[in-house]
Design a protein around this motif. Structure first.
Motif, PDB file in Angstrom:
ATOM      1  N   SER A 111       0.833  -1.208   0.000  1.00  0.00           N
ATOM      2  CA  SER A 111       0.000   0.000   0.000  1.00  0.00           C
ATOM      3  C   SER A 111       0.870   1.261   0.000  1.00  0.00           C
ATOM      4  N   ASP A 112       2.018   1.215   0.700  1.00  0.00           N
ATOM      5  CA  ASP A 112       2.931   2.367   0.673  1.00  0.00           C
ATOM      6  C   ASP A 112       3.502   2.559  -0.725  1.00  0.00           C
ATOM      7  N   LYS A 113       3.891   1.476  -1.353  1.00  0.00           N
ATOM      8  CA  LYS A 113       4.413   1.574  -2.715  1.00  0.00           C
ATOM      9  C   LYS A 113       3.344   2.085  -3.668  1.00  0.00           C
ATOM     10  N   LEU A 114       2.113   1.615  -3.480  1.00  0.00           N
ATOM     11  CA  LEU A 114       1.007   2.067  -4.326  1.00  0.00           C
ATOM     12  C   LEU A 114       0.765   3.557  -4.127  1.00  0.00           C
ATOM     13  N   MET A 115       0.835   4.025  -2.872  1.00  0.00           N
ATOM     14  CA  MET A 115       0.638   5.455  -2.618  1.00  0.00           C
ATOM     15  C   MET A 115       1.726   6.285  -3.291  1.00  0.00           C
ATOM     16  N   LEU A 116       2.956   5.808  -3.252  1.00  0.00           N
ATOM     17  CA  LEU A 116       4.028   6.543  -3.918  1.00  0.00           C
ATOM     18  C   LEU A 116       3.833   6.573  -5.425  1.00  0.00           C
ATOM     19  N   VAL A 117       3.399   5.449  -5.991  1.00  0.00           N
ATOM     20  CA  VAL A 117       3.151   5.401  -7.435  1.00  0.00           C
ATOM     21  C   VAL A 117       2.009   6.340  -7.803  1.00  0.00           C
ATOM     22  N   VAL A 118       0.942   6.346  -6.994  1.00  0.00           N
ATOM     23  CA  VAL A 118      -0.186   7.242  -7.251  1.00  0.00           C
ATOM     24  C   VAL A 118       0.268   8.704  -7.142  1.00  0.00           C
ATOM     25  N   GLY A 119       1.118   8.993  -6.172  1.00  0.00           N
ATOM     26  CA  GLY A 119       1.638  10.353  -6.030  1.00  0.00           C
ATOM     27  C   GLY A 119       2.416  10.793  -7.255  1.00  0.00           C
ATOM     28  N   VAL A 120       3.269   9.914  -7.745  1.00  0.00           N
ATOM     29  CA  VAL A 120       4.053  10.238  -8.946  1.00  0.00           C
ATOM     30  C   VAL A 120       3.118  10.406 -10.150  1.00  0.00           C
ATOM     31  N   LEU A 121       2.135   9.539 -10.257  1.00  0.00           N
ATOM     32  CA  LEU A 121       1.190   9.646 -11.374  1.00  0.00           C
ATOM     33  C   LEU A 121       0.385  10.943 -11.309  1.00  0.00           C
ATOM     34  N   LEU A 122       0.032  11.386 -10.111  1.00  0.00           N
ATOM     35  CA  LEU A 122      -0.687  12.653  -9.986  1.00  0.00           C
ATOM     36  C   LEU A 122       0.183  13.835 -10.406  1.00  0.00           C
ATOM     37  N   VAL A 123       1.456  13.795 -10.026  1.00  0.00           N
ATOM     38  CA  VAL A 123       2.366  14.861 -10.460  1.00  0.00           C
ATOM     39  C   VAL A 123       2.491  14.851 -11.982  1.00  0.00           C
ATOM     40  N   LEU A 124       2.659  13.663 -12.553  1.00  0.00           N
ATOM     41  CA  LEU A 124       2.739  13.561 -14.019  1.00  0.00           C
ATOM     42  C   LEU A 124       1.441  14.026 -14.675  1.00  0.00           C
ATOM     43  N   ALA A 125       0.300  13.705 -14.045  1.00  0.00           N
ATOM     44  CA  ALA A 125      -0.989  14.151 -14.590  1.00  0.00           C
ATOM     45  C   ALA A 125      -1.073  15.673 -14.580  1.00  0.00           C
ATOM     46  N   GLY A 126      -0.522  16.299 -13.563  1.00  0.00           N
ATOM     47  CA  GLY A 126      -0.493  17.761 -13.530  1.00  0.00           C
ATOM     48  C   GLY A 126       0.296  18.338 -14.680  1.00  0.00           C
ATOM     49  N   PHE A 127       1.461  17.741 -14.969  1.00  0.00           N
ATOM     50  CA  PHE A 127       2.261  18.209 -16.097  1.00  0.00           C
ATOM     51  C   PHE A 127       1.575  17.932 -17.430  1.00  0.00           C
ATOM     52  N   VAL A 128       0.979  16.755 -17.552  1.00  0.00           N
ATOM     53  CA  VAL A 128       0.260  16.425 -18.791  1.00  0.00           C
ATOM     54  C   VAL A 128      -0.901  17.389 -18.986  1.00  0.00           C
ATOM     55  N   GLY A 129      -1.638  17.662 -17.902  1.00  0.00           N
ATOM     56  CA  GLY A 129      -2.751  18.609 -17.989  1.00  0.00           C
ATOM     57  C   GLY A 129      -2.285  19.993 -18.389  1.00  0.00           C
ATOM     58  N   PHE A 130      -1.128  20.400 -17.875  1.00  0.00           N
ATOM     59  CA  PHE A 130      -0.581  21.714 -18.220  1.00  0.00           C
ATOM     60  C   PHE A 130      -0.346  21.826 -19.724  1.00  0.00           C
ATOM     61  N   TYR A 131       0.240  20.806 -20.316  1.00  0.00           N
ATOM     62  CA  TYR A 131       0.519  20.854 -21.748  1.00  0.00           C
ATOM     63  C   TYR A 131      -0.704  20.519 -22.590  1.00  0.00           C
ATOM     64  N   TRP A 132      -1.570  19.667 -22.079  1.00  0.00           N
ATOM     65  CA  TRP A 132      -2.777  19.294 -22.820  1.00  0.00           C
ATOM     66  C   TRP A 132      -3.726  20.486 -22.936  1.00  0.00           C
ATOM     67  N   LEU A 133      -3.726  21.361 -21.942  1.00  0.00           N
ATOM     68  CA  LEU A 133      -4.570  22.557 -21.959  1.00  0.00           C
ATOM     69  C   LEU A 133      -3.808  23.748 -22.548  1.00  0.00           C
ATOM     70  N   GLY A 134      -2.980  23.493 -23.518  1.00  0.00           N
ATOM     71  CA  GLY A 134      -2.138  24.531 -24.109  1.00  0.00           C
ATOM     72  C   GLY A 134      -2.902  25.687 -24.717  1.00  0.00           C
ATOM     73  N   SER A 135      -4.134  25.462 -25.155  1.00  0.00           N
ATOM     74  CA  SER A 135      -4.902  26.537 -25.776  1.00  0.00           C
ATOM     75  C   SER A 135      -5.681  27.357 -24.751  1.00  0.00           C
ATOM     76  N   GLN A 136      -5.689  26.930 -23.502  1.00  0.00           N
ATOM     77  CA  GLN A 136      -6.419  27.638 -22.443  1.00  0.00           C
ATOM     78  C   GLN A 136      -5.587  28.804 -21.912  1.00  0.00           C
ATOM     79  N   GLU A 137      -6.220  29.602 -21.063  1.00  0.00           N
ATOM     80  CA  GLU A 137      -5.520  30.719 -20.424  1.00  0.00           C
ATOM     81  C   GLU A 137      -4.425  30.188 -19.500  1.00  0.00           C
ATOM     82  N   TRP A 138      -3.461  31.032 -19.176  1.00  0.00           N
ATOM     83  CA  TRP A 138      -2.318  30.612 -18.369  1.00  0.00           C
ATOM     84  C   TRP A 138      -2.733  30.169 -16.975  1.00  0.00           C
ATOM     85  N   TYR A 139      -3.751  30.823 -16.401  1.00  0.00           N
ATOM     86  CA  TYR A 139      -4.144  30.472 -15.037  1.00  0.00           C
ATOM     87  C   TYR A 139      -4.854  29.126 -14.985  1.00  0.00           C
ATOM     88  N   VAL A 140      -5.526  28.722 -16.067  1.00  0.00           N
ATOM     89  CA  VAL A 140      -6.151  27.394 -16.104  1.00  0.00           C
ATOM     90  C   VAL A 140      -5.060  26.329 -16.178  1.00  0.00           C
TER      91      VAL A 140
END
Length: 126
Positions: free
Chosen positions: A13-42
């Motif tokens: 469960s600890d390993k799973l939590m760390l993997v989920v944490g890393v995936l959430l950080v990666l999702a944040g970066f993916v979302g940042f680039y995926w929303l490239g046409s949106q405003e900077w604050y979005v």
């Protein structure tokens, strides 16, 4: 008495939590680039939410909790440090500079002496 050895048990469960944490950080970066046409604050909000959520999930795991404990202990130790006054720091710095200058002069004299012995006295070069 030395610190007793601590045995850390990493559960799945600890390993799973760390993997989920890393995936959430990666999702944040993916979302940042995926929303490239949106405003900077979005885009910034998507990045911030992903990174913050990932860090929170990571800190809730056993390794994260041990890191928090380590950080608290480190902060306590830093508060115990007696920092030098401005005068002490200046004096120490000047002593170091004087020592470096003296060593530079000594090494230069040694170098030139060895150079003179080898090239002038032994080899006879001018």
């Amino acid at each position: 008495m030395a610190n007793p050895s601590v045995e850390t048990v990493n559960t799945s469960s600890d390993k799973l939590m760390l993997v989920v944490g890393v995936l959430l950080v990666l999702a944040g970066f993916v979302g940042f680039y995926w929303l490239g046409s949106q405003e900077w604050y979005v885009r910034g909000a998507a990045l911030a939410v992903g990174v913050i959520a990932g860090v929170v999930v990571g800190l809730l795991s056993a390794p994260g909790k041990s890191f928090i404990g380590f950080a608290k202990d480190s902060y306590k130790e830093v508060r115990k440090v007696v920092w030098p006054t401005r005068k002490e720091a200046t004096q120490t710095t000047l002593v170091v500079f004087a020592f470096v200058l003296a060593m530079a002069i000594i090494l230069w004299v040694c170098d030139k002496s060895i150079e003179w012995v080898i090239f002038s006295a032994i080899l006879g070069w001018k």
